[in-house]
Design an enzyme around this catalytic site. Structure first.
Site, PDB file in Angstrom:
ATOM      1  N   CYS A 162       0.939  -1.121   0.065  1.00  0.00           N
ATOM      2  CA  CYS A 162      -0.034  -0.087  -0.164  1.00  0.00           C
ATOM      3  C   CYS A 162       0.984   1.298  -0.137  1.00  0.00           C
ATOM      4  O   CYS A 162       0.657   1.996  -0.880  1.00  0.00           O
ATOM      5  CB  CYS A 162      -1.016   0.124   1.092  1.00  0.00           C
ATOM      6  SG  CYS A 162      -0.024  -0.058   2.969  1.00  0.00           S
TER       7      CYS A 162
ATOM      8  N   HIS B 282      -2.452   1.261   6.958  1.00  0.00           N
ATOM      9  CA  HIS B 282      -2.931   1.064   5.784  1.00  0.00           C
ATOM     10  C   HIS B 282      -3.309   2.427   5.011  1.00  0.00           C
ATOM     11  O   HIS B 282      -3.724   3.368   5.650  1.00  0.00           O
ATOM     12  CB  HIS B 282      -4.341   0.148   5.499  1.00  0.00           C
ATOM     13  CG  HIS B 282      -4.534  -0.151   3.999  1.00  0.00           C
ATOM     14  ND1 HIS B 282      -3.530  -0.816   3.110  1.00  0.00           N
ATOM     15  CD2 HIS B 282      -5.777   0.100   3.338  1.00  0.00           C
ATOM     16  CE1 HIS B 282      -4.324  -0.789   2.157  1.00  0.00           C
ATOM     17  NE2 HIS B 282      -5.415  -0.632   2.170  1.00  0.00           N
TER      18      HIS B 282
ATOM     19  N   GLU C  62      -6.267   1.343  -3.821  1.00  0.00           N
ATOM     20  CA  GLU C  62      -5.335   0.886  -2.931  1.00  0.00           C
ATOM     21  C   GLU C  62      -4.673  -0.510  -3.553  1.00  0.00           C
ATOM     22  O   GLU C  62      -5.072  -1.040  -4.462  1.00  0.00           O
ATOM     23  CB  GLU C  62      -6.170   0.340  -1.848  1.00  0.00           C
ATOM     24  CG  GLU C  62      -7.207  -0.771  -2.101  1.00  0.00           C
ATOM     25  CD  GLU C  62      -7.647  -1.141  -0.815  1.00  0.00           C
ATOM     26  OE1 GLU C  62      -7.618  -1.092   0.283  1.00  0.00           O
ATOM     27  OE2 GLU C  62      -8.844  -1.974  -1.011  1.00  0.00           O
TER      28      GLU C  62
END
Length: 332
Positions: A242, A295, A307
């Site tokens: 990520c 994240h 993402e």
């Protein structure tokens, strides 16, 4: 253990030789003082050495070492990751895997990007701080950024030096901007007519957002990666995690970001959900605090974001309804 045993054997032999001489002349030998209990000490040392050898042999015969994985991530039965010390570990819980891989990434980043605490960028001999597009205090690298007289960005770890040079650089830049010929426009004609001097923005002031064109370059790069696999620690071009995807996308737009998600949030300007606009970053934290950020994704607008989700998934576009972020930031 071998050295102790050898010394014990030598002491034992010396004592035995001494007793032999004493029996011959009837007096103790002054050249070698008696060492009481040498025989017993040697026997005990030998017993310990033998016992250690036996235990070592048993351990070597019964130990079953687990083979290290070929790579980090899901292997079909468990999640593999390296801890802060570089040892391979595994867990079957995805949340625990994410938390511990992020902790390992932070520790690795701290080791490889240790910032210098004092001195200017032109004379730094250790790890270089990362410029994040604004003047003033950088809490990540713990340095002050300013522009010098020539307009180049510099840094220092001393507040007094920052205040002195920041003021000098700002005044020099302001004088240059005032003396430079401005392109004619409505605002300039109005100012000239009224006899007033138009105010120009201080170029060292923090920017609230990057130019739209720059943000679109970041988004375009990220969208081009849709379908690429998630790879733990991936920085492209054939796989991403990520924060690796976010860092590279914004680098294409001329914006330098740290490597891991928690540091990317610290480098951003915190905003609320109602302030979100295309090109901002959205974050997830389990604990509700900054230290729990694990994240990050690129916000596309209309409640959607791009993402690199997790092992076994590809880069994709998702929505708040599927996985809802709880922290938001603006960079540039």
């Amino acid at each position: 253990m071998d050295d102790r045993l050898a010394r014990a054997v030598l002491s034992f032999r010396a004592a035995r030789r001494r007793r032999h001489l004493e029996r011959q002349d009837g007096t103790p030998s002054p050249a070698a003082p008696a060492v009481p209990g040498a025989r017993g000490w040697a026997a005990r040392a030998a017993a310990v050495a033998v016992g250690a050898a036996v235990l070592t042999g048993v351990g070597a015969a019964n130990a079953q070492a687990e083979q290290a994985p070929a790579r980090a991530g899901w292997d079909g039965t468990r999640y593999w990751y390296k801890d802060e010390t570089g040892w391979w570990r595994w867990t079957r819980h995805h949340a625990k895997y994410q938390a511990r891989t992020q902790a390992a990434e932070r520790a690795s980043a701290e080791r490889t990007q240790a910032p210098a605490r004092a001195g200017d960028a032109s004379s730094a001999g250790r790890g270089e701080p990362v410029f994040r597009g604004r003047s003033g205090w950088d809490p990540v690298d713990r340095v002050y950024w300013y522009r010098d007289e020539s307009g180049r960005w510099r840094w220092t770890g001393h507040r007094s030096k920052f205040e002195q040079r920041h003021t000098l650089g700002a005044s020099t830049t302001t004088r240059a901007a005032t003396n430079a010929p401005a392109a004619p426009g409505p605002a300039d004609r109005t100012a000239a007519t009224s006899g007033s001097t138009a105010k120009r923005k201080d170029p060292t002031a923090p920017r609230t957002a990057a130019p739209a064109r720059g943000l679109e370059r970041a988004i375009a790069f990220a969208e081009a990666q849709v379908g690429e696999p998630y790879v733990w620690g991936g920085e492209g071009p054939n796989g991403w995690d990520c924060s690796g995807l976010v860092q590279e996308a914004y680098r294409k737009a001329g914006i330098a970001l740290p490597r891991v998600a928690v540091d990317q949030y610290r480098a951003a300007t915190p905003i609320t959900r109602s302030q979100l606009r295309r090109g901002d970053l959205v974050f997830w934290t389990d604990s509700g605090s900054v230290s729990g950020v694990h994240h990050v994704a690129v916000y596309l607008g209309d409640g959607k974001y791009l993402e690199a989700p997790r092992p076994g998934r590809n880069v994709r576009v998702s929505s708040f309804s599927s996985y809802n972020p709880n922290l938001y930031g603006r960079v540039g």
